[in-house]
Design a protein around this motif. Structure first.
Motif, PDB file in Angstrom:
ATOM      1  N   VAL A 298      -6.153  39.757  -2.659  1.00 15.40           N
ATOM      2  CA  VAL A 298      -5.861  40.588  -3.825  1.00 15.40           C
ATOM      3  C   VAL A 298      -4.371  40.490  -4.107  1.00 15.40           C
ATOM      4  O   VAL A 298      -3.551  40.656  -3.191  1.00 15.40           O
ATOM      5  CB  VAL A 298      -6.262  42.060  -3.581  1.00 15.40           C
ATOM      6  CG1 VAL A 298      -5.784  42.942  -4.723  1.00 15.40           C
ATOM      7  CG2 VAL A 298      -7.771  42.182  -3.400  1.00 15.40           C
ATOM      8  N   ASP A 299      -4.021  40.189  -5.349  1.00 20.97           N
ATOM      9  CA  ASP A 299      -2.609  40.105  -5.740  1.00 20.97           C
ATOM     10  C   ASP A 299      -2.361  41.038  -6.927  1.00 20.97           C
ATOM     11  O   ASP A 299      -2.661  40.693  -8.068  1.00 20.97           O
ATOM     12  CB  ASP A 299      -2.225  38.677  -6.118  1.00 20.97           C
ATOM     13  CG  ASP A 299      -0.745  38.561  -6.495  1.00 20.97           C
ATOM     14  OD1 ASP A 299      -0.001  39.561  -6.366  1.00 20.97           O
ATOM     15  OD2 ASP A 299      -0.335  37.471  -6.933  1.00 20.97           O
ATOM     16  N   PRO A 300      -1.793  42.221  -6.673  1.00 24.99           N
ATOM     17  CA  PRO A 300      -1.595  43.183  -7.752  1.00 24.99           C
ATOM     18  C   PRO A 300      -0.240  43.080  -8.444  1.00 24.99           C
ATOM     19  O   PRO A 300       0.089  43.934  -9.284  1.00 24.99           O
ATOM     20  CB  PRO A 300      -1.713  44.523  -7.015  1.00 24.99           C
ATOM     21  CG  PRO A 300      -1.104  44.228  -5.678  1.00 24.99           C
ATOM     22  CD  PRO A 300      -1.458  42.796  -5.361  1.00 24.99           C
ATOM     23  N   ARG A 301       0.556  42.073  -8.130  1.00 31.74           N
ATOM     24  CA  ARG A 301       1.899  41.994  -8.717  1.00 31.74           C
ATOM     25  C   ARG A 301       1.905  42.075 -10.245  1.00 31.74           C
ATOM     26  O   ARG A 301       2.806  42.681 -10.829  1.00 31.74           O
ATOM     27  CB  ARG A 301       2.593  40.694  -8.288  1.00 31.74           C
ATOM     28  CG  ARG A 301       3.053  40.644  -6.845  1.00 31.74           C
ATOM     29  CD  ARG A 301       3.766  39.318  -6.594  1.00 31.74           C
ATOM     30  NE  ARG A 301       4.186  39.152  -5.215  1.00 31.74           N
ATOM     31  CZ  ARG A 301       3.422  38.611  -4.256  1.00 31.74           C
ATOM     32  NH1 ARG A 301       2.195  38.210  -4.559  1.00 31.74           N
ATOM     33  NH2 ARG A 301       3.874  38.494  -3.030  1.00 31.74           N
ATOM     34  N   PRO A 302       0.914  41.470 -10.944  1.00 33.11           N
ATOM     35  CA  PRO A 302       0.950  41.538 -12.414  1.00 33.11           C
ATOM     36  C   PRO A 302       0.860  42.950 -12.978  1.00 33.11           C
ATOM     37  O   PRO A 302       1.163  43.155 -14.158  1.00 33.11           O
ATOM     38  CB  PRO A 302      -0.274  40.707 -12.831  1.00 33.11           C
ATOM     39  CG  PRO A 302      -0.507  39.772 -11.685  1.00 33.11           C
ATOM     40  CD  PRO A 302      -0.158  40.562 -10.464  1.00 33.11           C
ATOM     41  N   LEU A 303       0.456  43.931 -12.169  1.00 27.65           N
ATOM     42  CA  LEU A 303       0.373  45.301 -12.658  1.00 27.65           C
ATOM     43  C   LEU A 303       1.744  45.901 -12.925  1.00 27.65           C
ATOM     44  O   LEU A 303       1.866  46.859 -13.687  1.00 27.65           O
ATOM     45  CB  LEU A 303      -0.371  46.185 -11.645  1.00 27.65           C
ATOM     46  CG  LEU A 303      -1.811  45.793 -11.309  1.00 27.65           C
ATOM     47  CD1 LEU A 303      -2.392  46.784 -10.310  1.00 27.65           C
ATOM     48  CD2 LEU A 303      -2.671  45.745 -12.557  1.00 27.65           C
ATOM     49  N   VAL A 304       2.787  45.354 -12.296  1.00 26.11           N
ATOM     50  CA  VAL A 304       4.133  45.915 -12.430  1.00 26.11           C
ATOM     51  C   VAL A 304       4.783  45.365 -13.693  1.00 26.11           C
ATOM     52  O   VAL A 304       5.058  44.169 -13.806  1.00 26.11           O
ATOM     53  CB  VAL A 304       4.993  45.596 -11.197  1.00 26.11           C
ATOM     54  CG1 VAL A 304       6.395  46.190 -11.354  1.00 26.11           C
ATOM     55  CG2 VAL A 304       4.331  46.138  -9.933  1.00 26.11           C
ATOM     56  N   ALA A 305       5.046  46.262 -14.636  1.00 27.21           N
ATOM     57  CA  ALA A 305       5.578  45.855 -15.941  1.00 27.21           C
ATOM     58  C   ALA A 305       7.090  45.715 -15.934  1.00 27.21           C
ATOM     59  O   ALA A 305       7.654  44.936 -16.704  1.00 27.21           O
ATOM     60  CB  ALA A 305       5.170  46.861 -17.006  1.00 27.21           C
ATOM     61  N   ALA A 306       7.770  46.505 -15.100  1.00 27.30           N
ATOM     62  CA  ALA A 306       9.235  46.500 -15.084  1.00 27.30           C
ATOM     63  C   ALA A 306       9.721  47.206 -13.836  1.00 27.30           C
ATOM     64  O   ALA A 306       9.000  47.998 -13.220  1.00 27.30           O
ATOM     65  CB  ALA A 306       9.796  47.198 -16.326  1.00 27.30           C
ATOM     66  N   THR A 307      10.960  46.905 -13.466  1.00 27.36           N
ATOM     67  CA  THR A 307      11.631  47.591 -12.363  1.00 27.36           C
ATOM     68  C   THR A 307      12.942  48.158 -12.886  1.00 27.36           C
ATOM     69  O   THR A 307      13.742  47.428 -13.492  1.00 27.36           O
ATOM     70  CB  THR A 307      11.900  46.643 -11.187  1.00 27.36           C
ATOM     71  OG1 THR A 307      10.656  46.103 -10.727  1.00 27.36           O
ATOM     72  CG2 THR A 307      12.573  47.375 -10.032  1.00 27.36           C
ATOM     73  N   VAL A 308      13.153  49.455 -12.675  1.00 24.56           N
ATOM     74  CA  VAL A 308      14.327  50.140 -13.210  1.00 24.56           C
ATOM     75  C   VAL A 308      15.097  50.799 -12.067  1.00 24.56           C
ATOM     76  O   VAL A 308      14.659  50.807 -10.918  1.00 24.56           O
ATOM     77  CB  VAL A 308      13.914  51.213 -14.243  1.00 24.56           C
ATOM     78  CG1 VAL A 308      13.147  50.577 -15.394  1.00 24.56           C
ATOM     79  CG2 VAL A 308      13.082  52.316 -13.590  1.00 24.56           C
TER      80      VAL A 308
END
Length: 340
Positions: A298-308
């Motif tokens: 399972v690779d959920p990285r695409p769920l992260v839209a941005a890092t602030v």
């Protein structure tokens, strides 16, 4: 150190506060990544039930989806923890009650919850103090992004397993937000035929980009037998709708929480011989989630839209999207990022 602090509904500050010290039994972690969760939004708006039940009070420091590196250990803690990359269980049971002694510390009546309940400071800060017993080691293949997705992933893994679905079974997931999509990912990895139900008028493009082609709304949902239905939404009417949709002898799993009470007709539950399951907490699923991420199942990285950074957390909690954010539902925070 710098920390994000909620002072009242809709009010917040990024403050300089004393850095935590590792007391006996605890460690201090340098926080590398934190996920912003719907629970954090409820604290921002003042809608979170714990505020009205006396379990939480302002001012408070939220943040419970985190990953980082241990920088100091307290008395009684194995010094081998120092320098290790870790994430931590949100639920901290008392350790001595009947539930804790039976391995159910996540439902301990006296529990603290990191960044949520019992005045336990959360991870929206440069450093965080937590009990060593709550730590889970992250292998090298699980970076900070994945590490901060272990906590929501553990919830989703438990919810996926609660469907008891096997390869070839058909499962409908209601609410393709972070948890719903993670549930769908774990189900897909197990060979399940996954369908998603989204709200009317919402674009299915992101779910399609993740490889989920069978995305419907209530008006377009085909008449198919669903061996299990998973409610990961915040819509009060959907648990009852889920009960209508699930096959007789199937399973209804609820992990979403609505702002108002949800109802189901227990006559339907009984007459359809449906098993209903509620899921609270990632605790029993954390290690298996780390393994799934480490293996690439399972690779959920695409769920992260941005890092602030910490200075941008307030606008995110208020519903804003960072400039240049992608389409994913999850916003991450790097507390080490300096103010712009």
């Amino acid at each position: 150190m710098r920390a994000f602090v909620l002072t009242a509904p809709g009010a917040y500050e990024v403050r300089d506060v004393p850095a935590p010290v590792a007391v006996p039994g605890e460690v201090v972690v340098e926080v590398e990544r934190v996920g912003v969760c719907g629970t954090d939004v409820e604290f921002f708006t003042g809608a979170m039930a714990y505020l009205h039940q006396g379990h939480s009070v302002y001012p408070m420091r939220p943040g419970h989806e985190w990953a980082g590196r241990v920088v100091s250990v307290g008395v009684g803690v194995d010094p081998g923890w120092a320098g290790r990359r870790v994430m931590g269980d949100t639920m901290l049971g008392c350790g001595s009650c009947r539930r804790c002694l039976r391995g159910r510390q996540h439902v301990c009546e006296k529990r603290q919850e990191v960044g949520i309940r019992g005045a336990r400071d959360g991870a929206l800060a440069e450093r965080l103090a937590v009990p060593a017993t709550s730590l889970h080691v992250l292998p090298d293949s699980v970076d900070a992004v994945l590490g901060a997705l272990v906590e929501p992933g553990g919830n989703a893994l438990r919810a996926a397993r609660a469907t008891a679905a096997r390869a070839g079974d058909r499962v409908l997931v209601l609410g393709p937000g972070t948890i719903g999509l993670l549930v769908a990912m774990f189900l897909r990895a197990a060979g399940v035929d996954v369908h998603l139900l989204d709200r009317a008028g919402h674009s299915p493009a992101f779910a399609h980009a993740l490889g989920f082609e069978q995305v419907w709304d209530e008006g377009s949902l085909p008449e198919l037998p669903f061996d299990a239905v998973e409610d990961a939404s915040n819509a009060g009417h959907l648990p009852d709708r889920a009960l209508e949709l699930v096959e007789s002898g199937g399973r209804l799993v609820c992990i979403g929480l609505a702002a108002e009470p949800s109802r189901i007709d227990t006559r339907t539950l009984v007459l359809k011989d449906v098993t209903a399951v509620g899921v609270l907490s990632a605790s029993p699923g954390l290690d298996a989630t780390i393994e799934a991420y480490a293996s690439g199942a399972v690779d959920p990285r695409p769920l992260v839209a941005a890092t602030v950074g910490l200075d941008e957390v307030g606008p995110v909690l208020a519903g804003g999207r960072p400039e240049g954010a992608g389409s994913g539902p999850k916003i991450h925070v790097d507390p080490r990022t300096a103010a712009r």
